[in-house]
Each structure stands twice: as C-alpha cells, then as structure tokens.
Design an enzyme around this catalytic site. Structure first.
Site, mmCIF file in Angstrom:
data_model
loop_
_atom_site.group_PDB
_atom_site.id
_atom_site.type_symbol
_atom_site.label_atom_id
_atom_site.label_comp_id
_atom_site.label_asym_id
_atom_site.label_seq_id
_atom_site.Cartn_x
_atom_site.Cartn_y
_atom_site.Cartn_z
ATOM 1 N N GLU A 1 36.292 3.258 28.465
ATOM 2 C CA GLU A 1 35.299 2.681 28.920
ATOM 3 C C GLU A 1 35.390 1.335 27.407
ATOM 4 O O GLU A 1 35.153 0.583 27.771
ATOM 5 C CB GLU A 1 34.004 3.583 28.842
ATOM 6 C CG GLU A 1 33.171 2.066 29.115
ATOM 7 C CD GLU A 1 31.701 2.610 29.644
ATOM 8 O OE1 GLU A 1 30.466 2.345 29.023
ATOM 9 O OE2 GLU A 1 31.803 4.473 30.095
ATOM 10 N N ARG B 1 37.632 0.619 25.962
ATOM 11 C CA ARG B 1 38.954 -0.341 26.407
ATOM 12 C C ARG B 1 38.425 -1.053 27.356
ATOM 13 O O ARG B 1 38.736 -2.601 26.795
ATOM 14 C CB ARG B 1 40.594 -0.062 26.405
ATOM 15 C CG ARG B 1 41.454 0.583 25.333
ATOM 16 C CD ARG B 1 41.896 2.061 25.563
ATOM 17 N NE ARG B 1 41.218 3.013 26.034
ATOM 18 C CZ ARG B 1 42.410 4.560 26.417
ATOM 19 N NH1 ARG B 1 42.951 3.873 27.284
ATOM 20 N NH2 ARG B 1 41.540 4.961 27.012
ATOM 21 N N GLU C 1 37.496 13.860 28.104
ATOM 22 C CA GLU C 1 37.815 12.762 27.816
ATOM 23 C C GLU C 1 37.267 12.513 26.516
ATOM 24 O O GLU C 1 37.875 12.565 25.661
ATOM 25 C CB GLU C 1 37.976 11.266 28.575
ATOM 26 C CG GLU C 1 39.263 10.338 28.253
ATOM 27 C CD GLU C 1 38.635 9.500 27.685
ATOM 28 O OE1 GLU C 1 39.120 8.447 26.881
ATOM 29 O OE2 GLU C 1 37.566 9.293 27.532
ATOM 30 N N GLN D 1 28.968 9.633 32.193
ATOM 31 C CA GLN D 1 30.102 8.787 30.796
ATOM 32 C C GLN D 1 28.566 9.813 29.924
ATOM 33 O O GLN D 1 27.641 8.929 30.318
ATOM 34 C CB GLN D 1 29.437 7.812 30.864
ATOM 35 C CG GLN D 1 29.796 7.081 29.575
ATOM 36 C CD GLN D 1 30.400 7.360 28.567
ATOM 37 O OE1 GLN D 1 31.061 8.127 27.775
ATOM 38 N NE2 GLN D 1 31.384 6.633 28.373
#
Length: 228
Positions: A86, A88, A119, A40
């Site tokens: 992530e 959400r 993303e 991430q």
C-alpha cells in the site's frame, strides 16, 4: 474453511507473498481500479515518508511490484484489492502515475485479511497499537494461541502479550500512543491503574508536565499509595 497461517503450507505461502515471487506475470494495473485492503492494520501513513518513497520511485522506478487480488464483486472504479504494497501504491498516486506494476493472485477474504496483516507486521514499522490490533485480528481469525502466533511472526510470546495488553487501555490512551504523544512504555505503566478515570488523569499529567517513563512510574506509585 477458515484460512490458517500456521500450517507449514500456509506459512510458506505467506513467506512467498512477502518475498513477492517475481517469476509470476507482472501486469500494469490502472491505479483507479485499485482499492486499499480493508484489513490494513496501519491507520496512519507518514506523508513525508510516502513522498520520499515517491522520489525514489521517480528516480529508479518501482523495483518491486505490488500484490493484488481481483475482487469477486467489483465496479469499474475498484476492481482490485491490495494484498501487499500500500505504501508503494500511495507513492504512485502521489506521483500521479496512471498504472502500477502488480502481480494479481487469487485469495479468499480470509487469506486477504491474514496476509495483509502478516505483510505489515513483517515489513512496516507499525505503531504499538496498530501492531496489537494486528495480533488480535490474527488470533481471532485463526483461533490459535499467543505462543503459536508469536512463532509465526518471529516474536517472543511475552512481546506479543505485552502488545495485546495495550488494547485494555481506554480509547483516549490508545489514541495518544497512535499520535506518538506518549510512548508504549508510558502506556504500559498506565496499566497498573485499575480505573479508566485514574488512567486518564495520569495521562493528562504526563502530557501537561512532559513526564518521562521514570517520572510516570513515580507518579503512579504515589497515586496508588494515596488510593490505599
């Protein structure tokens, strides 16, 4: 074989992931079995925005499921890794939901890393430093040129190059950008100074005197003139 985002097939795969094809089976996955993606790029999540998203989910429900992959080696506590969604997921945790709607797909480690980065670049408002780190990670994973990467993420080559240049700055300045103490334009101006010591001295002056970009550029010109 390393995963590449830059072939037509792989680009379609990334696009389909971001669109989150809802024709696939949606499952209710327990939150306590989900872990964030280790790749991430976002290092700071705005808690206020997470709570705003949580309020929307509370009223309207979760319209778009998150995307997960099942880990090859897992424990009962972390069976799935987030590929997309992530924010959400964090909102669902805030709401103390027990499960979350999700699409579970098969991805390798390389695919998981690359798709998580793409993303976020397409969906999230990353800080300039987070964006630069994401670009650098994609370049290293795929061994492509900045031009090819720029086309993939819908940016100009110069925009990608300018972001990557920020990673040449000292950690203290990168942290100031992450914390929004200075802007990206402030940081790019500091690149004109060759030594880390000089860059950090000017950073302190920007903070102490609340200098705008124009004032910062003038200060740097004065600094460089004295150095000659």
């Amino acid at each position: 074989m390393a995963f590449s985002l830059f072939g037509k097939k792989d680009k379609n795969k990334a696009d389909e992931l971001v669109a989150q094809d809802l024709t696939q089976r949606v499952e209710e996955i327990p939150l306590n079995q989900i872990m964030p993606n280790q790749f991430q790029p976002r290092t700071v999540f705005d808690q206020e925005k997470i709570e705003e998203l949580a309020e929307t989910i509370k009223i309207h429900g979760l319209i778009q499921p998150i995307v997960l992959r099942e880990m090859e080696e897992n424990s009962e506590e972390s069976r799935y890794e987030i590929i997309a969604g992530e924010r959400r997921y964090r909102a669902a945790v805030y709401l103390e939901m027990e499960t979350i709607p999700a699409i579970v797909q098969e991805f390798t480690d390389d695919e998981s890393a690359a798709l998580a980065l793409i993303e976020n670049l397409q969906r999230e408002q990353l800080t300039p430093i987070e964006e630069a780190v994401a670009y650098q990670s994609l370049l290293e994973m795929n061994g492509v040129t900045q031009e090819a990467l720029a086309k993939q993420v819908g940016k100009s080559q110069s925009a990608v190059a300018n972001k990557l240049r920020l990673l040449k700055l000292p950690k203290g300045i990168q942290e100031a950008v992450l914390a929004k103490e200075i802007s990206e334009r402030h940081a790019r101006s500091l690149l004109a100074l060759e030594s880390e010591e000089d860059q950090l001295k000017v950073l302190d002056k920007i903070r102490d005197n609340h200098l705008n970009v124009k004032q910062t550029d003038e200060l740097i010109r004065e600094f460089l003139t004295k150095k000659r």
